[in-house]
Design an enzyme around this catalytic site. Structure first.
Site, mmCIF file in Angstrom:
data_model
loop_
_atom_site.group_PDB
_atom_site.id
_atom_site.type_symbol
_atom_site.label_atom_id
_atom_site.label_comp_id
_atom_site.label_asym_id
_atom_site.label_seq_id
_atom_site.Cartn_x
_atom_site.Cartn_y
_atom_site.Cartn_z
ATOM 1 N N ASP A 162 30.477 40.882 42.762
ATOM 2 C CA ASP A 162 31.723 40.974 41.989
ATOM 3 C C ASP A 162 32.319 39.587 41.769
ATOM 4 O O ASP A 162 32.758 39.252 40.666
ATOM 5 C CB ASP A 162 32.754 41.848 42.711
ATOM 6 C CG ASP A 162 32.329 43.291 42.861
ATOM 7 O OD1 ASP A 162 31.562 43.787 42.006
ATOM 8 O OD2 ASP A 162 32.770 43.928 43.833
ATOM 9 N N ASP A 207 31.091 47.089 49.218
ATOM 10 C CA ASP A 207 32.143 46.074 49.117
ATOM 11 C C ASP A 207 32.679 45.797 50.513
ATOM 12 O O ASP A 207 32.734 46.691 51.358
ATOM 13 C CB ASP A 207 33.277 46.552 48.214
ATOM 14 C CG ASP A 207 32.912 46.553 46.739
ATOM 15 O OD1 ASP A 207 31.970 45.840 46.357
ATOM 16 O OD2 ASP A 207 33.578 47.261 45.970
#
EC number: 3.4.23.36
Length: 175
Positions: A146, A129
């Site tokens: 995401d 991320d």
């Protein structure tokens, strides 16, 4: 299975969903590769590059699902990976029966996002991320996969609330 495949293959919405999924996977993996091996964010910048008052690049090894929820060890990693593959397979099967563009696009976003993150879990043991909007008081660091999952869900909600009912109304009045 063969009957499904014969029906799904010529369906333009099935192909659209798969194309969207492939695009999401490629974009997700290219951006993660750039973070890890292009700018080498985890090695060179102390895990963070300040871009602006609202957006930064912040490297996080996420062992959970979207936004770090349900983080855990190996059992969690395997369970989340299997669950993501099962959901992606179900959505791909569903894509083969669709006749609505927005739903197909939404399904493609979900499949691409799910498989992009599964790839990370298998390869690294965690999901990479790096998109950080904490300047907007958004507390989670996330990635393209995401974001795609969330866009896909939004497309499906829009389709369920506005597109499908309108189509059903049109089909009812045409009969």
């Amino acid at each position: 299975m063969r009957a499904w495949w014969r029906a799904a293959r010529p369906n333009p919405f099935f192909r659209l969903g798969l194309l969207v999924a492939l695009g999401v996977i490629v974009l997700d993996q290219l951006t993660k590769h750039w973070i890890l091996y292009g700018i080498r964010l985890p090695d060179r910048f102390g895990n963070r590059i300040e871009i602006s008052g609202i957006f930064d690049l912040t490297y996080v090894e996420n062992t959970g699902v979207s936004f770090g929820l349900f983080a855990g060890g190996l059992a969690s990693r395997v369970l989340l990976s299997v669950l993501a593959v099962v959901v992606a397979a179900y959505v791909v099967r569903w894509l083969g029966t669709l006749h609505r563009r927005v739903a197909a696009i939404g399904g493609g976003f979900i499949v691409g996002g799910a498989l992009g993150n599964v790839y990370d879990r298998v390869l690294y043991g965690y999901v990479v991320d790096f998109l950080d909007f904490s300047g907007l008081h958004f507390p989670f660091v996330f990635n393209v996969a995401d974001a795609a999952i969330n866009v896909g869900v939004a497309c499906l909600v829009y389709d369920a609330l506005f597109v499908a009912p309108k189509r059903e109304l049109t089909e009812t009045t045409d009969a």
